[in-house]
Design an enzyme around this catalytic site. Structure first.
Site, PDB file in Angstrom:
ATOM      1  N   ASP A  47       0.828  -1.214   0.000  1.00 48.01           N
ATOM      2  CA  ASP A  47       0.000   0.000   0.000  1.00 48.01           C
ATOM      3  C   ASP A  47       0.864   1.266   0.000  1.00 48.01           C
ATOM      4  O   ASP A  47       0.666   2.185   0.808  1.00 48.01           O
ATOM      5  CB  ASP A  47      -0.916   0.020   1.228  1.00 48.01           C
ATOM      6  CG  ASP A  47      -1.637  -1.291   1.468  1.00 48.01           C
ATOM      7  OD1 ASP A  47      -1.998  -1.953   0.489  1.00 48.01           O
ATOM      8  OD2 ASP A  47      -1.833  -1.660   2.645  1.00 48.01           O
ATOM      9  N   GLU A 223     -11.401  -0.619  -3.372  1.00 49.85           N
ATOM     10  CA  GLU A 223     -10.659  -0.007  -2.267  1.00 49.85           C
ATOM     11  C   GLU A 223      -9.448   0.732  -2.809  1.00 49.85           C
ATOM     12  O   GLU A 223      -9.178   0.725  -4.012  1.00 49.85           O
ATOM     13  CB  GLU A 223     -10.222  -1.074  -1.253  1.00 49.85           C
ATOM     14  CG  GLU A 223      -9.208  -2.076  -1.792  1.00 49.85           C
ATOM     15  CD  GLU A 223      -8.818  -3.132  -0.762  1.00 49.85           C
ATOM     16  OE1 GLU A 223      -9.506  -3.269   0.260  1.00 49.85           O
ATOM     17  OE2 GLU A 223      -7.805  -3.833  -1.006  1.00 49.85           O
TER      18      GLU A 223
END
Length: 481
Positions: A47, A223
């Site tokens: 991420d 997401e």
């Protein structure tokens, strides 16, 4: 005229300079010159988020596999982040909220202060994931004190994560992923205006939910939103499906002048824009962010993936997602082209023609040529690697066919697989020279096995030919982009 002559007199292709006279058109140096990286940038960092600040530093944060802290590093170059020392700026709480699953931090500089957005669970319920914000007024966020600004409150209290913030037409927005209790999925994407860096304003709007087949493999997920703007449009990428090899990027597009709080303003791409590529051994690329090159001329995709497909157990327990970088190219219609996740090692570049600036070297049925509007980006990307023949040469390796190289045979240039022979290695090696028609910015490639012959285009096909006229020199000059 010379193109027509070339079609009629192909027998003299061995000496095409005899047919070419006059001064061709030519391009200035490209507005976005080549930028390369050696991937991966960081092992066991998922991420990833990179922010380029006005102080000349890039700031990099990412999820650590222990899910227990927020780390930060900085460097003056993107590649420098790979070896920059890392500082822990915040650690999870020993109990209660913000005590588990510390995920997906992002760092932003807003109104003179630093903010880190992240998601966290609770020690009493690790899946009670919510969004939180840290603030620091220090000039250097690695050494400054951080204050917890608390949870980003949303009208519905449910699983929520992956907050990102951006400004369009002077308005600051927050985008994030959240479980909508009214839907049969895991997370959808929402957007809202911001009253301040830790508070949303008004009613959030849902702009995407996972409905397409590639968004619902393993889990029904939208997401990790991230925004890049270009040419008056807003491109919001997001990640879909389970966090294994099925993980991929989708994209929403809106006009920068549209009402971004109207779901109808956003159009969803019906296919992934970035996904697993077995040929390059890159699996599950996703949860991206965007940054820019050191000179500010190139947009750069920041993302994580794995270099293997099969995972034992829950992918969330597999620690080996790596941070990677590659340049974004822009199609003629103004949309971003991410290509494919490239192989580990040095990232590829494109080569545009000096005298046909809208055309790029590419392969088609393995024949090398120059062509415009190559939307299948990887066909026009090559890794410049150490020459197979050594002795100061380079070889140009295909991006989507690793182990295949630009190779001249009978003076025609093809993309072919290295067969291990000395002859192949010799014919696939070139001396990188200053551009014959532009020594300042251009590049030319002289054949190692046939000295005095250069990669040049003729009738838009590539050959290894002498470059002894003005036109031939132009045909043999390229710009790395």
């Amino acid at each position: 005229m010379r193109r027509l002559i070339g079609r009629l007199l192909t027998a003299v292709l061995a000496t095409p300079a005899l047919l070419t006279t006059g001064t061709p058109a030519h391009a200035a140096a490209p507005a976005s010159p080549a930028v390369t990286f050696t991937n991966p940038i960081a092992e066991k960092r998922a991420d990833p988020h990179i922010f380029k600040h006005t102080d000349g530093y890039y700031y990099f944060t990412a999820t650590v596999p222990e899910y227990d802290r927020i780390v930060l590093r900085r460097a003056t170059t993107l590649q420098g982040l790979s070896t920059a020392p890392e500082t822990t700026i915040w650690t999870k709480h020993a109990g209660g909220v913000m005590g588990a699953h510390i995920w997906a931090p992002e760092i932003h500089f807003i109104d003179g202060k630093w903010y880190v957005y992240f998601a966290a669970g609770s020690t009493s319920d690790v899946w009670a994931i919510r969004m939180y914000v840290l603030e620091s007024g220090a000039a250097n966020p690695l050494t400054g004190t951080w204050t917890e600004k608390g949870q980003i409150a949303t009208p519905v209290s449910s699983f929520s994560l992956d907050a990102t913030t951006f400004v369009v037409s002077g308005v600051r927005y927050l985008a994030w992923a959240q479980r909508n209790p009214a839907e049969d999925n895991n997370t959808s994407l929402f957007i809202a205006r911001m009253a301040n860096p830790w508070t949303i304003s008004g009613t959030p709007v849902e702009i995407s939910q996972p409905t397409l087949s590639w968004e619902t493999v393993g889990y029904k997920v939208n997401e990790g939103p991230a925004v890049v703007q270009h040419g008056g449009r807003v491109f919001l990428t997001y990640s879909a499906s389970a966090t294994d090899a099925n993980y991929c990027l989708g994209m929403l597009t809106a006009s920068a002048s549209a009402d971004l709080l109207n779901a109808a303003s956003w159009a969803k791409s019906q296919q992934p824009v970035f996904r697993t590529n077995a040929a390059t051994s890159q699996y599950g690329p996703g949860h991206n962010s965007f940054t820019v090159s050191e000179d500010g001329t190139s947009d750069v995709l920041v993302y994580h993936d794995r270099n293997y497909k099969d995972i034992t157990g829950d992918p969330l327990n597999d620690p080996n997602r790596r941070t990677r970088l590659q340049k974004i190219y822009w199609n003629a219609d103004g949309t971003p082209n991410f290509g494919i996740p490239v192989a580990d090692g040095v990232s590829p570049v494109r080569f545009s023609s000096y005298n046909y600036p809208d055309r790029y070297i590419r392969h088609w049925d393995f024949r090398a040529k120059i062509e415009p509007n190559v939307t299948h980006l990887a066909d026009s990307q090559f890794r410049v690697v150490s020459g197979l023949a050594g002795t100061g040469t380079v070889s140009l390796e295909s991006t989507n066919y690793p182990g295949y190289y630009l190779h001249q045979k009978n003076y025609e240039v093809w993309v072919e697989k290295d067969d291990g022979t000395a002859a192949f290695k010799s014919d696939a090696s070139f001396y990188r020279r200053a551009g014959l028609a532009d020594t300042a910015s251009g590049v030319s490639f002289e054949s190692y096995s046939s000295p005095g012959r250069y990669i040049r285009h003729y009738n838009y096909l590539l050959y290894a030919q002498p470059a002894d006229t003005t036109t031939a020199k132009a045909d043999a000059t390229f710009f790395a982009e």
